[in-house]
Design an enzyme around this catalytic site. Structure first.
Site, PDB file in Angstrom:
ATOM      1  N   HIS A   1     -11.157   0.606  -7.289  1.00  0.00           N
ATOM      2  CA  HIS A   1     -11.056   1.496  -8.448  1.00  0.00           C
ATOM      3  C   HIS A   1     -10.532   0.745  -9.672  1.00  0.00           C
ATOM      4  O   HIS A   1      -9.514   1.106 -10.273  1.00  0.00           O
ATOM      5  CB  HIS A   1     -10.156   2.699  -8.148  1.00  0.00           C
ATOM      6  CG  HIS A   1     -10.495   3.883  -9.012  1.00  0.00           C
ATOM      7  ND1 HIS A   1     -10.186   5.184  -8.644  1.00  0.00           N
ATOM      8  CD2 HIS A   1     -11.099   3.972 -10.226  1.00  0.00           C
ATOM      9  CE1 HIS A   1     -10.596   6.018  -9.611  1.00  0.00           C
ATOM     10  NE2 HIS A   1     -11.147   5.292 -10.573  1.00  0.00           N
TER      11      HIS A   1
ATOM     12  N   GLU B   1      -8.782   7.656  -0.984  1.00  0.00           N
ATOM     13  CA  GLU B   1      -8.353   6.619  -1.929  1.00  0.00           C
ATOM     14  C   GLU B   1      -6.852   6.759  -2.143  1.00  0.00           C
ATOM     15  O   GLU B   1      -6.386   7.861  -2.465  1.00  0.00           O
ATOM     16  CB  GLU B   1      -9.105   6.779  -3.245  1.00  0.00           C
ATOM     17  CG  GLU B   1      -8.916   5.610  -4.181  1.00  0.00           C
ATOM     18  CD  GLU B   1      -9.806   5.692  -5.411  1.00  0.00           C
ATOM     19  OE1 GLU B   1     -11.036   5.777  -5.270  1.00  0.00           O
ATOM     20  OE2 GLU B   1      -9.241   5.686  -6.510  1.00  0.00           O
TER      21      GLU B   1
ATOM     22  N   ARG C   1     -16.376   9.188  -8.585  1.00  0.00           N
ATOM     23  CA  ARG C   1     -15.242   9.586  -7.758  1.00  0.00           C
ATOM     24  C   ARG C   1     -15.665   9.538  -6.294  1.00  0.00           C
ATOM     25  O   ARG C   1     -16.789   9.879  -5.941  1.00  0.00           O
ATOM     26  CB  ARG C   1     -14.758  10.997  -8.116  1.00  0.00           C
ATOM     27  CG  ARG C   1     -14.041  11.086  -9.460  1.00  0.00           C
ATOM     28  CD  ARG C   1     -12.693  10.372  -9.410  1.00  0.00           C
ATOM     29  NE  ARG C   1     -11.929  10.537 -10.637  1.00  0.00           N
ATOM     30  CZ  ARG C   1     -11.945   9.704 -11.660  1.00  0.00           C
ATOM     31  NH1 ARG C   1     -12.741   8.647 -11.624  1.00  0.00           N
ATOM     32  NH2 ARG C   1     -11.180   9.920 -12.718  1.00  0.00           N
TER      33      ARG C   1
END
Length: 329
Positions: A292, A273, A245
């Protein structure tokens, strides 16, 4: 489950192909859910959309949810959305193969200078390949003359640190085995067989690693676990790989370290993000960046839904659930 003789109502994203639910118990009622506004819907079990923004638009119209079966390994946004009374299960195992393959691929792509050679290909200038040798000297700090010129590096024999030793970390370790790396394992708590160091030892271990892989959950404790101090402890040219993450790494400190030419990085996740247009990370040197996508493959949805179907069968039978991250109260 209630003792009432009625079918369990299971809500799932309408964006999913219904054929993917063929493995679900036949005695449940499957309810496709849209994220568009609409009337209230009574369901017992909710399978949220993998995209949190869409899922959170769906939640306000749901009533009676007792169990959430996430299709993702990470469930950070779900407890605050559904509350403490709902049991939440994640899809632990669904991302293992794809994320582990992304990790290995990103390490090899960086060490084999694929981004640089893609630039050579696009330029159509064969002699530019010799720039790889200058790149090696710059990032490694080793300016000694080498003949023939260095064109790439090897993963075999390097010291690799795994920060996080859950199911994905163990799959990464399995895939690393043919490269005969020296492995340092780090997790929340220390244990043996195999040797795993406690995260409290991280700072003392970082100087020994040539590749540092982050594959741990995002928690209050892991937020900015890798900051300026930790980046400063890494040896010249260390490769930082974040498949976990974004907030686990202090972005400002990472940008500074990359621009200084001290380390290199491969990131599938960022903070913030999505990464905004014009963000400094986009133009950092020695960085391989993907948006991602590490857990995304054609096999993801069928694998995650098989896990959800198995949990659902356990729930119906009154058996313990496998992947509980929050037990409803």
């Amino acid at each position: 489950m209630d003792s009432e003789n009625k079918a369990l109502r299971v809500g799932y994203p309408a964006t999913l192909d219904a054929e993917l639910l063929s493995d679900f118990p036949k005695d449940v009622e499957l309810i496709p859910l849209s994220d568009a506004p609409g009337p209230a819907i009574d369901i017992d079990v909710w399978i949220p959309d993998p995209y949190p923004t869409r899922a959170m638009r769906t939640w306000p119209k749901l009533r009676g949810v007792r169990l959430v079966l996430s299709l993702m390994a990470g469930t950070e946004w779900i407890p605050g959305t559904v509350g403490p009374h709902v049991t939440i299960c994640n899809a632990r195992g669904a991302h293992n193969i794809s994320t582990a393959e992304w990790t290995i691929a990103s390490i090899l792509a960086t060490l084999k200078y694929f981004p640089f050679f893609l630039e050579v290909q696009r330029a159509g200038q064969w002699k530019r390949r010799f720039g790889a040798s200058a790149h090696y000297a710059s990032i490694s700090g080793d300016a000694r003359p080498v003949y023939p010129p260095v064109m790439l590096e090897e993963l075999t024999g390097k010291t690799v640190m795994l920060v996080g030793y859950g199911s994905i970390g163990k799959e990464i370790e399995r895939m690393l085995a043919p490269f005969n790396v020296e492995l340092i394992r780090v997790a929340r708590t220390a244990r043996t067989d195999p040797e795993v160091h406690a995260v409290g030892e991280l700072d003392s271990l970082l100087p020994h690693a040539e590749v540092v892989i982050l594959i741990l959950p995002a928690t209050a404790e892991s937020s900015k676990l890798i900051g300026a101090a930790q980046l400063g402890l890494m040896a010249q040219g260390t490769l930082l790989v974040n498949a976990a993450r974004g907030p686990i790494v202090d972005t400002d400190a990472l940008v500074e370290a990359l621009n200084a030419g001290r380390i290199r990085a491969a990131l599938d996740v960022t903070d913030p993000e999505p990464l905004s247009e014009g963000h400094p990370l986009w133009s950092c040197p020695n960085l391989l960046l993907t948006p991602h996508v590490g857990g995304s493959s054609p096999q993801f949805a069928p694998r995650a839904l098989r896990i959800a179907a198995d949990e659902l069968r356990r729930y119906i039978a009154g058996e313990p659930l496998q992947n509980v991250v929050q037990a409803g109260v």
